[in-house]
Structure formats: C-alpha cells, structure tokens
Design an enzyme around this catalytic site. Structure first.
Site, short mmCIF file in Angstrom:
data_model
loop_
_atom_site.label_atom_id
_atom_site.label_comp_id
_atom_site.label_asym_id
_atom_site.label_seq_id
_atom_site.Cartn_x
_atom_site.Cartn_y
_atom_site.Cartn_z
N HIS A 33 0.99 -0.92 -0.17
CA HIS A 33 0.00 0.67 -0.05
C HIS A 33 0.93 1.30 -0.09
CE1 HIS A 33 -3.32 3.24 1.15
NE2 HIS A 33 -3.85 1.87 1.30
N GLN A 65 -4.01 -4.63 7.32
CA GLN A 65 -5.29 -5.86 6.75
C GLN A 65 -5.57 -6.83 7.32
OE1 GLN A 65 -7.64 -4.77 5.04
NE2 GLN A 65 -7.05 -2.83 3.68
N ASP A 71 3.51 -3.78 8.38
CA ASP A 71 2.45 -3.76 7.78
C ASP A 71 0.98 -4.22 8.56
OD1 ASP A 71 -0.26 -2.10 6.71
OD2 ASP A 71 0.21 -1.82 5.42
N CYS A 75 -4.46 2.47 -3.86
CA CYS A 75 -3.67 2.70 -2.77
C CYS A 75 -1.87 1.84 -3.67
CB CYS A 75 -3.86 2.79 -1.83
SG CYS A 75 -5.17 4.37 -1.45
N LYS A 102 -10.43 0.35 10.87
CA LYS A 102 -10.66 -1.19 9.90
C LYS A 102 -11.15 -2.63 10.94
CE LYS A 102 -7.14 -0.11 6.32
NZ LYS A 102 -8.13 0.66 5.70
#
Lengths: 411, 154
Positions: free
Chosen positions: A124, A204, A201, A365, A227
């Site tokens: 991303h 997600q 990261d 993104c 999220k």
C-alpha cells in the site's frame, strides 16, 4: 452449520437498523478493507466519555482527569492484550499511515547511506512512500522482492533478495489488493539473521487474523482502529521496547518531554509517551479498546473462518461467470479482486451501488501493483463478521447483469 | 425538467460515444495546448485534452487516455461541441453544462447531445467523471489567458 450467526451479529451494529437500505435495496456492505461498521459497544463507550467523563489525560490532579488517565491506559492494555504486547510497547497514533511514517523517520537515524530497504510491489502507498521519502533524504536504496506471477511473495524470493546491506524489511502481513497472507514469522527470522529490522504493516491483517507480536517476533507493527470496528483517527504503533527507546519521535510537543531548556537540550518522556505528542485522541483510544474486546469475545478464529466461508461461496459463483476476471482466486483472506470484462471498474461500482452493493473500485492505493496485474483498475470486495451469504448473492447478481451498468444512470 | 427526456435516447447517446469515441487521438504538436487530467487518488481516469486555438477560435479539439464510460462519452461529446466556437462561446456551453451538473436551470438548446448527462447530479460520484474533460478545457482557457507569461501548458 454456520460458524457465526451474522444476522445476530448485525443486531450489535446500529447501521443495519438505521441504514438497512441503499438505493432501495438491502445494504450489502462489502468494502471492509476500506473501513468497517461500529458496534454499539464502541459507540457507547465514546459517547460515555464525551457525555460523562470529558477531561484531558495525564494533566490534571482532579478526579475527572485521573479517571480519564485510567480509561486511556486501560484502552492501551486492551490493545496490548489483543496483539500480545506489553502495554508500554503500544503507542497510539492516528492510524497505519502515521505509524509507518513514525517508524520510517525513526529508523532513518539508525541507518547509513547506501543501506537497503526491502519492500514489494504489492505494498500500500503507506508502506511505500515513507520509505521513498527517507531514502531520498538520506541516500538509502529501495529494493523490491520479486513477486510470483500471481502476485505472491515467497520465502525463496525473499531469501534471494535480502543482502548484507538490507537494514529494513517492511511488508504487509496481508496485502490490501490481492489479500495474500505473508509468512511473517519465517521472513522476520530471516531478516533478523541478516541483521535487518522487520516492520509489519498490519492494516489488513490485525482486524482479521490473530496477531501475536511475540510469536511472530516482529520489530514494529502498524495498524488502524477503523478497519477493526473502532473509530477513525486512531491507530497503533507497536515496537519492541528496546527499539522504541532507540528511535526518535517524528512529532514533538506537549506531553512527550520530561524537560527541555533554552539551549535546546531535550529529555524525552518514557516510552510510549514520547511518541504521543499533544493531546491524544482519547475517545478514539477508548473506542479502539472496546473494539478489541468485542472482537476477542466473538473470536478472531471464528471471524476468519466465516470470512473464508463467504469467500469460497463467492468464488464458486463468480468463477462460473464468463464475464468475470478473478485476480486472486486462491487468496487465503476475505478480499476478492476482480473485474467485469471490458467494463471500467467505476462504472460497475456505481451500478452495484444502485443495487445496494458497496464495493471499492480503483487502484486501492497500490499503484505499482496494477502495472503488475496489467490493468488500470479493479473491483475489490472484502468481508467481515457481519456479512451474509445474501450479501454475496446480491454481488453475484450484479456481476451477472454487469453489462447493464448504464441503468444506474437512468434510475 | 429531466422528465422531458427519453431515458432510452439518452442512454443510446452515451453508449454510442462510449463505444465510438469521437476526436480520440494522441497529439504531439506544439500548435496545441495540452492538458493532462490525472490528479485524483480515487479516480483512475487519466486523460489528455488537446486544443488548437487561432484568433480566439477553437480550430481543433481532441482527447486521449483511459477513462470510464461516463467520462469517455462526455469527453467525446465535448470535443464535438466546442470545435469552431470562440473561447467565449465554448465557455458559455461549459457554464450551462456545469449548471446541469448542479441540477440548476440550464439552457438545453446549446448543450445538444450533452443533455444525456442530465441525471448525473443524482450520482455525485459521477459528476467528476462527466466533467473531467470540461475541467481540462477550463484549464486550457486559463493557459490561454496567461499566454506569454510563460510557456506552460504547451
């Protein structure tokens, strides 16, 4: 036998009561990789803070403020428990982007000219641009681990790409376009054997799969509250204690210094407070703490299995359609990336909107990846605990009738 | 006002321009003002608007790039509408088009086939699609105003 009763779960989410329809159709919200709905538990806690407890944290001697201190630190404990970290290793930020920027600018001081930062083309923008920026400023080198032809990162390719010059490895645990899960534990081990820091990261992954920072042995983790059923504007930077004490904060201001003098000598507060300059998003932190609890009460394993059941059901239907191109049929995560042949993704997304279905269209993104997939843009559907098989049926129906996308324009 | 239009006819106009876009070509000539419309994170449209203006008259107008059905049809129609118009006449057409986008009263007589976008205001996310080339045209006119200041836009 259903692993989760999604219809029952919906009773916890006011949006399903207040906005049950979109354009006259049942609301089929399938853009959970972008953001998620909020349960009463989260909303009520935020409301309670504003209505009954408002005051600043770490400031006052009065009871109201002391109570907020307690609530704010309790939220930190809940988040820490959620990822199996120590409380002092959890810093509140505004979200994944800010966390990754803080990590990148903090690590920049520990690197030397010519050092390599290893990422992939599937990252991303938030896990690309901060590294680009520090690389430009300090003459570091950005390297990419080659992906397989279907866009996966493999341990073999990773081993081939890491060198003695690699000082930072920064990878998404789950990529946001293709939804592939990376073997973080193995890669972190290899990174450490080569003397590199491992940054993860988790935007997600943390909302969907159990994340144990100790077991994975990662150095830094970034993720966002919104999220994972929490409010917007709150996120987390996790770092191993020793590393957090070593890196400098990106932002400075109130509440993060012990003392400073007119000569410009600053003594920072202890970790994690040195990373929390200025008045923090107290309501956001409290809300995120509640979200963590809510997810744990239901169980992340169950949530993940539910998403995979929906995914498998959707794939079994979509792969029968001649006009659908699937980009990640075999992904092990609730993200499905696809296109309708010869129709622009935004045209389809607007059409789906007119049928009550919310999906994302565009580049998500991850602009480099789409060169790799050789398409200008894609549609992305992503599941969460409150999604149902009926949501999938609505999506599939829209794909079947995708050629009528101009209908949306003449309602 | 929108109810006076036959949706089937409007749909046919959009489909026709989407499937057979007019004045669609890449131009590499200094005689043209070239505007690149590729500024959005949310929209994958990436188009160029090319304009040749002589004595205040738009002699030629083309567009090129990658776009959704709505922006493709709108760009195609725009290039047909503004050619052989003075800058002022084209600006007037653009103003009426923008009024239509906002669901305000507009002069349909000068919009011709562009009235096919009369429903766009109901889908705010598509206003950007329907206006992308028009915004490009506006930017081209800005460059004309400042011609001589620098050689930007060319």
């Amino acid at each position: 036998m259903e692993i989760l009763d999604a219809k029952k779960i919906r009773e916890d989410f006011p949006i399903y009561k207040n906005t049950s329809l979109m354009d006259g159709h049942p609301l089929a919200y399938l853009d959970n990789a972008a953001t998620t709905f909020k349960p009463y538990k989260v909303i009520d806690a935020i409301r309670y803070y504003y209505e009954n407890e408002t005051s600043n944290a770490h400031r006052g001697d009065y009871r109201l403020s002391a109570n907020v201190d307690y609530k704010y630190e309790l939220a930190r404990k809940k988040v820490a428990k959620f990822i199996n970290a120590k409380d002092i290793e959890v810093c509140f930020t505004s979200g994944t982007s800010m966390s990754l920027n803080m990590i990148a600018y903090g690590l920049a001081d520990l690197l030397n000219e010519g050092d390599e930062i290893l990422i992939t083309e599937a990252e991303h923008a938030s896990n690309v641009l901060p590294w680009f920026n520090i690389a430009k400023r300090h003459n570091f080198v950005i390297k990419y681990v080659p992906l397989t032809k279907d866009g996966r990162l493999t341990v073999e390719n990773f081993k081939k790409s890491i060198t003695k010059k690699t000082k930072v490895v920064s990878l998404a645990h789950v990529t946001n376009v293709l939804g592939y899960t990376v073997d973080v534990k193995t890669l972190a081990k290899i990174a450490h054997e080569n003397g590199a820091y491992f940054v993860c990261d988790g935007a997600q992954s943390v909302p969907h799969i159990k994340t144990d920072v100790k077991d994975l042995d990662i150095d830094f983790l970034a993720f966002s509250g919104h999220k994972m059923l929490g409010p917007t504007g709150i996120g987390v930077l996790y770092g191993k204690y020793e590393l957090l004490t070593k890196i400098n904060p990106l932002l400075s201001g109130g509440g993060m210094t012990s003392r400073f003098d007119t000569c410009g000598d600053i003594t920072y507060s202890m970790v994690p407070y040195k990373f929390e300059a200025g008045t923090q998003n107290i309501a956001g932190a409290i809300g995120l703490g509640e979200a963590c609890e809510y997810l744990q009460e239901i169980g992340l394993d169950k949530i993940y299995q539910h998403e995979m059941n929906l995914r498998n059901y959707a794939i079994s239907k979509l792969e029968k359609l001649d006009n659908v191109i699937l980009y990640n049929k075999d992904a092990d995560h609730g993200i499905i990336t696809f296109n309708i042949k010869n129709i622009n993704s935004q045209d389809i997304a607007t059409y789906m909107s007119s049928k009550g279905v919310c999906v994302r269209s565009g580049q998500h993104c991850a602009k480099i990846l789409l060169d790799f997939l050789q398409t200008e843009s894609t549609l992305r559907c992503s599941f969460y605990l409150y999604n149902t098989y009926e949501d999938v049926d609505q999506l599939v129906e829209c794909c079947i009738n995708g050629g009528d996308f101009l209908d949306a324009f003449f309602l | 006002m929108p109810f006076s239009y036959d949706a089937n006819i409007l749909r046919e106009i959009i489909l026709d321009h989407y499937q057979n876009p007019r004045n669609y070509k890449q131009i590499d000539s200094d005689d043209f003002i070239k505007i690149h419309m590729d500024h959005s994170d949310n929209c994958t449209d990436d188009i160029y608007v090319y304009l040749k203006v002589e004595n205040n008259v738009i002699k030629e107008c083309y567009w090129y790039g990658h776009a959704c059905a709505i922006s493709t049809a709108s760009s195609s129609i725009m290039t047909e509408l503004v050619v052989n118009k003075t800058v002022e006449e084209a600006t007037k057409i653009m103003d009426e088009f923008n009024k239509m986008m906002k669901n305000e009263e507009f002069d349909e007589s000068i919009l011709d086939e562009a009235v096919c976008f009369v429903n766009t205001y109901r889908q705010p996310s598509r206003v950007g699609c329907a206006t992308i080339s028009w915004r490009g045209l506006k930017e081209a006119f800005e460059h004309l105003k400042h011609e001589g200041d620098c050689d930007c836009g060319k």
